[in-house]
Design a protein around this motif. Structure first.
Motif, PDB file in Angstrom:
ATOM      1  N   ALA A 199       0.825  -1.213   0.000  1.00  0.00           N
ATOM      2  CA  ALA A 199       0.000   0.000   0.000  1.00  0.00           C
ATOM      3  C   ALA A 199       0.856   1.258   0.000  1.00  0.00           C
ATOM      4  O   ALA A 199       0.433   2.304  -0.508  1.00  0.00           O
ATOM      5  CB  ALA A 199      -0.924  -0.001   1.222  1.00  0.00           C
ATOM      6  N   ALA A 200       2.061   1.164   0.551  1.00  0.00           N
ATOM      7  CA  ALA A 200       2.917   2.353   0.642  1.00  0.00           C
ATOM      8  C   ALA A 200       3.699   2.628  -0.637  1.00  0.00           C
ATOM      9  O   ALA A 200       4.191   3.751  -0.820  1.00  0.00           O
ATOM     10  CB  ALA A 200       3.887   2.200   1.805  1.00  0.00           C
ATOM     11  N   LYS A 201       3.803   1.648  -1.514  1.00  0.00           N
ATOM     12  CA  LYS A 201       4.655   1.865  -2.690  1.00  0.00           C
ATOM     13  C   LYS A 201       3.971   1.600  -4.027  1.00  0.00           C
ATOM     14  O   LYS A 201       4.522   1.983  -5.074  1.00  0.00           O
ATOM     15  CB  LYS A 201       5.896   0.979  -2.597  1.00  0.00           C
ATOM     16  CG  LYS A 201       5.613  -0.512  -2.663  1.00  0.00           C
ATOM     17  CD  LYS A 201       6.902  -1.317  -2.511  1.00  0.00           C
ATOM     18  CE  LYS A 201       6.643  -2.816  -2.594  1.00  0.00           C
ATOM     19  NZ  LYS A 201       7.881  -3.602  -2.435  1.00  0.00           N
ATOM     20  N   THR A 202       2.800   0.967  -4.035  1.00  0.00           N
ATOM     21  CA  THR A 202       2.172   0.643  -5.307  1.00  0.00           C
ATOM     22  C   THR A 202       1.616   1.888  -5.995  1.00  0.00           C
ATOM     23  O   THR A 202       1.171   2.836  -5.331  1.00  0.00           O
ATOM     24  CB  THR A 202       1.043  -0.390  -5.105  1.00  0.00           C
ATOM     25  OG1 THR A 202       0.509  -0.759  -6.373  1.00  0.00           O
ATOM     26  CG2 THR A 202      -0.080   0.198  -4.246  1.00  0.00           C
ATOM     27  N   LYS A 203       1.656   1.866  -7.312  1.00  0.00           N
ATOM     28  CA  LYS A 203       1.046   2.923  -8.115  1.00  0.00           C
ATOM     29  C   LYS A 203      -0.246   2.464  -8.781  1.00  0.00           C
ATOM     30  O   LYS A 203      -0.861   3.216  -9.522  1.00  0.00           O
ATOM     31  CB  LYS A 203       2.039   3.399  -9.184  1.00  0.00           C
ATOM     32  CG  LYS A 203       3.296   4.042  -8.593  1.00  0.00           C
ATOM     33  CD  LYS A 203       4.248   4.521  -9.675  1.00  0.00           C
ATOM     34  CE  LYS A 203       5.493   5.153  -9.057  1.00  0.00           C
ATOM     35  NZ  LYS A 203       6.446   5.606 -10.113  1.00  0.00           N
ATOM     36  N   ASP A 204      -0.626   1.236  -8.472  1.00  0.00           N
ATOM     37  CA  ASP A 204      -1.889   0.688  -8.967  1.00  0.00           C
ATOM     38  C   ASP A 204      -3.009   1.169  -8.053  1.00  0.00           C
ATOM     39  O   ASP A 204      -3.137   0.723  -6.912  1.00  0.00           O
ATOM     40  CB  ASP A 204      -1.814  -0.847  -8.989  1.00  0.00           C
ATOM     41  CG  ASP A 204      -3.013  -1.491  -9.663  1.00  0.00           C
ATOM     42  OD1 ASP A 204      -4.032  -0.791  -9.871  1.00  0.00           O
ATOM     43  OD2 ASP A 204      -2.945  -2.692  -9.973  1.00  0.00           O
ATOM     44  N   LEU A 325       2.649   1.807   9.653  1.00  0.00           N
ATOM     45  CA  LEU A 325       2.131   2.494   8.467  1.00  0.00           C
ATOM     46  C   LEU A 325       2.758   3.880   8.315  1.00  0.00           C
ATOM     47  O   LEU A 325       3.053   4.316   7.190  1.00  0.00           O
ATOM     48  CB  LEU A 325       0.605   2.607   8.559  1.00  0.00           C
ATOM     49  CG  LEU A 325      -0.192   1.326   8.300  1.00  0.00           C
ATOM     50  CD1 LEU A 325      -1.675   1.576   8.511  1.00  0.00           C
ATOM     51  CD2 LEU A 325       0.055   0.799   6.892  1.00  0.00           C
ATOM     52  N   PHE A 326       2.973   4.574   9.427  1.00  0.00           N
ATOM     53  CA  PHE A 326       3.581   5.901   9.353  1.00  0.00           C
ATOM     54  C   PHE A 326       5.022   5.805   8.853  1.00  0.00           C
ATOM     55  O   PHE A 326       5.481   6.643   8.064  1.00  0.00           O
ATOM     56  CB  PHE A 326       3.544   6.573  10.722  1.00  0.00           C
ATOM     57  CG  PHE A 326       4.116   7.958  10.724  1.00  0.00           C
ATOM     58  CD1 PHE A 326       3.383   9.026  10.241  1.00  0.00           C
ATOM     59  CD2 PHE A 326       5.407   8.191  11.202  1.00  0.00           C
ATOM     60  CE1 PHE A 326       3.913  10.313  10.228  1.00  0.00           C
ATOM     61  CE2 PHE A 326       5.948   9.468  11.198  1.00  0.00           C
ATOM     62  CZ  PHE A 326       5.193  10.533  10.704  1.00  0.00           C
ATOM     63  N   GLU A 327       5.733   4.797   9.308  1.00  0.00           N
ATOM     64  CA  GLU A 327       7.110   4.599   8.846  1.00  0.00           C
ATOM     65  C   GLU A 327       7.157   4.371   7.340  1.00  0.00           C
ATOM     66  O   GLU A 327       8.038   4.906   6.640  1.00  0.00           O
ATOM     67  CB  GLU A 327       7.725   3.404   9.578  1.00  0.00           C
ATOM     68  CG  GLU A 327       9.128   3.044   9.114  1.00  0.00           C
ATOM     69  CD  GLU A 327       9.615   1.723   9.701  1.00  0.00           C
ATOM     70  OE1 GLU A 327      10.673   1.251   9.262  1.00  0.00           O
ATOM     71  OE2 GLU A 327       8.917   1.182  10.586  1.00  0.00           O
ATOM     72  N   LEU A 328       6.210   3.580   6.819  1.00  0.00           N
ATOM     73  CA  LEU A 328       6.185   3.290   5.382  1.00  0.00           C
ATOM     74  C   LEU A 328       5.654   4.470   4.578  1.00  0.00           C
ATOM     75  O   LEU A 328       6.164   4.782   3.495  1.00  0.00           O
ATOM     76  CB  LEU A 328       5.326   2.042   5.129  1.00  0.00           C
ATOM     77  CG  LEU A 328       5.835   0.732   5.738  1.00  0.00           C
ATOM     78  CD1 LEU A 328       4.785  -0.354   5.609  1.00  0.00           C
ATOM     79  CD2 LEU A 328       7.137   0.295   5.068  1.00  0.00           C
ATOM     80  N   ALA A 329       4.616   5.135   5.093  1.00  0.00           N
ATOM     81  CA  ALA A 329       3.987   6.223   4.339  1.00  0.00           C
ATOM     82  C   ALA A 329       4.850   7.477   4.299  1.00  0.00           C
ATOM     83  O   ALA A 329       4.715   8.292   3.373  1.00  0.00           O
ATOM     84  CB  ALA A 329       2.624   6.547   4.939  1.00  0.00           C
TER      85      ALA A 329
END
Length: 397
Positions: A199-204, A325-329
């Motif tokens: 969810a943090a890196k996809t462009k789909d 999630l905050f770390e990834l986002a």
């Protein structure tokens, strides 16, 4: 001289036969074949061999009609994962299954799609059951998570969107059905880490939306039930610890009662009228007790029915999930649209950690349906009055 076919090719041909008795015998023999070969120290399957077997299994289900028989066959195919001796063979069986379905998915027509949906669900259920039998070992769970990421979530996996969305829909449900009673919040976080990273890196956009709706929204929606289950477990543990002390106190009370004199009749239980003893009040008390028992039974039945309606839910550490999630986002590689929505989810998770549920943000005083109708009718009457005034003003010279 004709060349001898490989056993896997022979099984695939029989599994895809037009005749049901041949397919049924092939399934039974395949279970024994997997069991014997996987337990052979020098044996074991290769990826190509399992791909050949899975092609036969795929078309075995393709040829099967009637829903009940389809369900039975899907159950048999998914249970073959337990016939393998070690985790290597079991995960290779799951990987071959995903590769086969990625290849064949676009060729499934809408009339056959339901039975393949069911097989996918059963495969993940038995995979979780396999991990449960291994006591949710971190090594086994980690390898499963890596396989899921490589075969389903990476952009290079080539997984069809329909297969991705279906697995996302069933993932939390099947995991909760198998492991809700044993899995801890930290273990559950490991199971959903692949979806957090994707969810943090996809462009789909469609995949990102499906992850948010099927994973994160499910966690938020089930939060009240998860907290309720946690409180029940805490109360059960407290009652178990207090039961030993309570039993000792009860024994002491029984000994004291045994030393006391004969019991005296309760006041008001008997009434003497004209030399006769009346039990009217006693009867009334019995009726009251019966009514109380009936009410208690009805309440317990209603509570049991409510508990049966609620499906198993997973426990989560909402603060740890929000931090992850905050770390990834917050990374620079995260698309801005993904970051905005993930930040909203993070705020809700942190509120849940503080005991604030999303529905608590709405005002407590909500108008009833009748008030809404009256308010709406008043607005319509005001609009009509304004229109009539405007028409009269226009008609005046």
């Amino acid at each position: 001289m004709a060349s001898i076919q490989e056993p896997e090719v022979q099984f695939a041909q029989r599994l895809a036969s037009n005749e049901k008795p041949i397919r049924t015998k092939a399934i039974k023999k395949l279970r024994k074949y997997i069991n014997v070969r996987s337990h052979n120290p020098t044996g074991g399957f290769t990826g190509d061999e399992l791909l050949k077997l899975w092609k036969g299994l795929f078309y075995c289900l393709w040829m099967q009609d009637k829903p009940l028989l389809q369900e039975e066959l899907s159950n048999q195919i998914s249970n073959l994962i337990h016939s393998f001796r070690d985790i290597d063979g079991q995960l290779l069986y799951l990987e071959s299954f995903l590769q086969t379905f990625k290849r064949e998915w676009t060729g499934i027509d809408r009339l056959r799609m339901d039975k393949f949906f069911q097989l996918v669900r059963f495969m993940f259920r038995q995979t979780f059951e396999m991990l449960k039998r291994k006591n949710w070992e971190s090594c086994a769970v980690g390898r499963f998570v890596e396989l899921l990421t490589a075969q389903l979530l990476q952009s290079s996996s080539g997984a069809p969107s329909g297969l991705q969305f279906h697995i996302l829909d069933l993932y939390m449900t099947e995991l909760a059905a198998v492991g809700s009673a044993e899995l801890t919040a930290d273990q559950n976080l490991i199971f959903i880490q692949p979806f957090c990273k994707t969810a943090a890196k996809t462009k789909d956009r469609s995949l990102f939306s499906a992850i948010c709706n099927s994973i994160f929204s499910t966690i938020i929606d089930q939060a009240p039930f998860a907290i309720e289950d946690l409180m029940k477990e805490v109360k059960a543990e407290a009652s178990d610890s207090d039961s030993g002390q309570a039993s000792e106190e009860d024994d002491k009370e029984d000994q004291l009662k045994g030393k006391m004199s004969k019991p005296v009749a309760k006041k008001g239980t008997q009434k003497q009228i004209n030399g006769n003893i009346s039990n009217e009040e006693e009867g009334d008390d019995d009726d009251d007790n019966d009514d109380d028992e009936l009410l208690h039974l009805e309440e317990s039945d209603s509570e049991e029915s409510c508990d049966e309606d609620v499906e198993p839910v997973l426990q989560f550490d909402y603060a740890a999930l929000a931090d992850k999630l905050f770390e990834l986002a917050s990374r620079s590689s995260t698309p801005s649209q993904n970051r905005q929505r993930l930040y909203k989810i993070i705020r809700v998770l942190r509120d849940l950690n503080e005991g604030i549920f999303p529905q608590d943000e709405y005002p407590e005083e909500v108008s009833t349906d009748e008030d809404d109708e009256m308010f709406g009718s008043r607005k319509r009457m005001k609009r009509r009055g304004r229109r009539m005034d405007e028409e009269e003003d226009e008609g005046v010279p």
